[in-house]
Design an enzyme around this catalytic site. Structure first.
Site, PDB file in Angstrom:
ATOM      1  N   THR A  26       0.849  -1.192   0.000  1.00  0.00           N
ATOM      2  CA  THR A  26       0.000   0.000   0.000  1.00  0.00           C
ATOM      3  C   THR A  26       0.886   1.243   0.000  1.00  0.00           C
ATOM      4  O   THR A  26       1.785   1.366   0.838  1.00  0.00           O
ATOM      5  CB  THR A  26      -0.908  -0.015   1.243  1.00  0.00           C
ATOM      6  OG1 THR A  26      -1.807  -1.110   1.131  1.00  0.00           O
ATOM      7  CG2 THR A  26      -1.700   1.283   1.367  1.00  0.00           C
ATOM      8  N   HIS A 181      -6.709 -11.284  -2.408  1.00  0.00           N
ATOM      9  CA  HIS A 181      -6.073 -10.979  -1.122  1.00  0.00           C
ATOM     10  C   HIS A 181      -6.863 -11.681  -0.016  1.00  0.00           C
ATOM     11  O   HIS A 181      -7.894 -11.200   0.434  1.00  0.00           O
ATOM     12  CB  HIS A 181      -6.067  -9.466  -0.905  1.00  0.00           C
ATOM     13  CG  HIS A 181      -5.126  -9.000   0.166  1.00  0.00           C
ATOM     14  ND1 HIS A 181      -4.490  -9.857   1.036  1.00  0.00           N
ATOM     15  CD2 HIS A 181      -4.709  -7.749   0.501  1.00  0.00           C
ATOM     16  CE1 HIS A 181      -3.716  -9.156   1.860  1.00  0.00           C
ATOM     17  NE2 HIS A 181      -3.835  -7.871   1.546  1.00  0.00           N
ATOM     18  N   ASN A 184      -3.583 -11.297   5.853  1.00  0.00           N
ATOM     19  CA  ASN A 184      -3.331 -10.069   6.636  1.00  0.00           C
ATOM     20  C   ASN A 184      -4.552  -9.458   7.305  1.00  0.00           C
ATOM     21  O   ASN A 184      -4.619  -8.247   7.513  1.00  0.00           O
ATOM     22  CB  ASN A 184      -2.644  -9.018   5.753  1.00  0.00           C
ATOM     23  CG  ASN A 184      -1.321  -9.519   5.196  1.00  0.00           C
ATOM     24  OD1 ASN A 184      -0.870 -10.592   5.572  1.00  0.00           O
ATOM     25  ND2 ASN A 184      -0.707  -8.763   4.320  1.00  0.00           N
ATOM     26  N   TYR A 186      -7.753  -9.256   6.339  1.00  0.00           N
ATOM     27  CA  TYR A 186      -8.821  -8.663   5.543  1.00  0.00           C
ATOM     28  C   TYR A 186      -9.959  -9.686   5.328  1.00  0.00           C
ATOM     29  O   TYR A 186      -9.963 -10.735   5.948  1.00  0.00           O
ATOM     30  CB  TYR A 186      -8.246  -8.082   4.253  1.00  0.00           C
ATOM     31  CG  TYR A 186      -7.246  -6.992   4.568  1.00  0.00           C
ATOM     32  CD1 TYR A 186      -7.648  -5.842   5.263  1.00  0.00           C
ATOM     33  CD2 TYR A 186      -5.893  -7.115   4.266  1.00  0.00           C
ATOM     34  CE1 TYR A 186      -6.736  -4.857   5.617  1.00  0.00           C
ATOM     35  CE2 TYR A 186      -4.973  -6.128   4.617  1.00  0.00           C
ATOM     36  CZ  TYR A 186      -5.404  -5.005   5.294  1.00  0.00           C
ATOM     37  OH  TYR A 186      -4.509  -4.035   5.659  1.00  0.00           O
ATOM     38  N   ASN A 241      -3.250  -6.847  12.113  1.00  0.00           N
ATOM     39  CA  ASN A 241      -4.643  -6.365  12.082  1.00  0.00           C
ATOM     40  C   ASN A 241      -5.551  -7.128  13.045  1.00  0.00           C
ATOM     41  O   ASN A 241      -6.719  -7.398  12.757  1.00  0.00           O
ATOM     42  CB  ASN A 241      -5.202  -6.400  10.647  1.00  0.00           C
ATOM     43  CG  ASN A 241      -4.543  -5.354   9.761  1.00  0.00           C
ATOM     44  OD1 ASN A 241      -4.139  -4.303  10.251  1.00  0.00           O
ATOM     45  ND2 ASN A 241      -4.411  -5.636   8.484  1.00  0.00           N
TER      46      ASN A 241
END
Length: 365
Positions: A26, A181, A184, A186, A241
């Protein structure tokens, strides 16, 4: 000495010039409003096109899939045209590029969404983590991720459709591959987790149920663009996260087996935790994974040239992704090949801003 890292490799439908992958990172430089990639982003990716494969920064599949200000999307015509600039820049230099398709799930905040919708997740469990919210000028702050609402079956179907559309948009924009994705912390990772996913329907409970949403989405993408253009990113044992999971090995090996049956292009492992015995993973895990998934396996996580060569030599991976070194070394492949020292990255320019700390890093030459 012949370094395997610099040898070509076939990944699904695509041949790569070498086994060095630019990891998705990102950088928060999409044009506002509407999160549109620009010529600046195209320059950035084009500068790094000597990588065998570039995987883009996470690219949201919908407005509600967004969790951070200034991240790009791939759900509008304007965004597709913006990404076409980047794919063209990479292809002109002989490189290959994959779009990382992203839905953040609970890692979000209603103020990031056009209609201020509440974030969605497998279960109404708030992430112990923060997201970045900024105004149009880029002034902002990290704030706690908001309480999500649990997705119903319509939501699951809708998100699947968003991924199908995003994959088709990626092909239209000129991408060679797409990466789902599922790492992580998400959305898909939330479904895979024993702790983030407390559902009692067909999408929660057992390993098979927790994997169902991801596998159904992969099946839909295979129908839309072909198995040879689809990759999946996973992060077993990852705690980023606010993630925790009681069965990381079981679900990863189950997914490996299922994804091999589907003959997808690759699995990409984001390796987070360093365990006491010096590897990221428990003893024997890599060997089990390799026996179940024989298509391309990409690994990523602070690899040096030596560690990269070692894992390729052992046959436990087929390509190695590098993250931060690519930020400050657009010519990373050439530097690794020649032994030229690597330039350090300036972390204050990682997220947001202009060309500074983005496209102004010089090559060794």
């Amino acid at each position: 000495m012949n370094h395997k890292l610099f040898n070509p490799v076939i990944v699904g439908d695509v041949e790569l010039n070498n086994r060095i992958v630019m990891a998705p990172m990102t950088r928060s430089r999409a044009a506002q409003p509407n999160d549109v990639p620009t010529e600046l982003n195209a320059i950035y990716y084009g500068q790094r096109a000597s990588a065998g494969l570039i995987i883009t920064e996470g690219t949201q599949v919908s407005d509600v899939g967004k969790g951070y200000s200034f991240t790009p999307g791939i759900y509008s015509e304007e965004q597709i045209q913006g990404w076409a600039l980047a794919t063209q820049a990479v292809h002109e230099k002989g490189g290959k590029i994959a779009a990382q398709l992203w839905h953040v799930g609970r890692m979000s905040h209603s103020s990031l969404h056009t209609n201020h919708e509440q974030p969605i997740a497998p279960s109404a469990i708030q992430a112990k983590a923060s997201v970045f919210i900024a105004n149009q000028k880029g002034e902002g702050a990290m704030v706690p991720a908001e309480m999500p609402r649990a997705m119903d079956l319509d939501d699951i179907q809708n998100v699947k459709q968003e991924f199908i559309q995003a994959a088709q948009n990626a092909v239209k924009a000129g991408f060679d591959l797409v990466e789902v994705h599922a790492a992580n912390g998400y959305l898909f990772d939330q479904f895979l987790s024993t702790d983030a996913n407390q559902r009692t329907d067909n999408y929660g409970g057992s390993v098979e149920n927790r994997a169902r949403f991801l596998l159904e989405t992969v099946d839909a993408l295979i129908d839309a663009i072909g198995a040879g253009r689809v990759g999946v990113r996973l992060s077993p044992w990852g705690t980023i996260n606010g993630m925790t999971d009681q069965e990381p090995e079981e679900i990863t090996l189950y997914l490996a087996e299922q994804l091999q049956k589907r003959n997808i292009a690759y699995i990409h492992l984001a390796e987070w935790n360093m365990l006491p015995h010096g590897d990221t993973y428990p003893v024997g895990f890599r060997e089990k994974l390799r026996s179940l998934f024989t298509n391309t396996l990409i690994v990523c996580g602070n690899y040096s040239l030596e560690r990269a060569e070692s894992i390729l030599d052992k046959g436990l991976a087929d390509a190695v992704a590098f993250g931060r070194p690519f930020i400050s070394n657009p010519d990373l492949v050439e530097r690794l090949q020649s032994g030229h020292p690597l330039a350090p990255a300036k972390s204050e320019y990682f997220y947001g801003g202009d060309a500074t700390g983005y496209t102004d890093y010089p090559t060794a030459q």
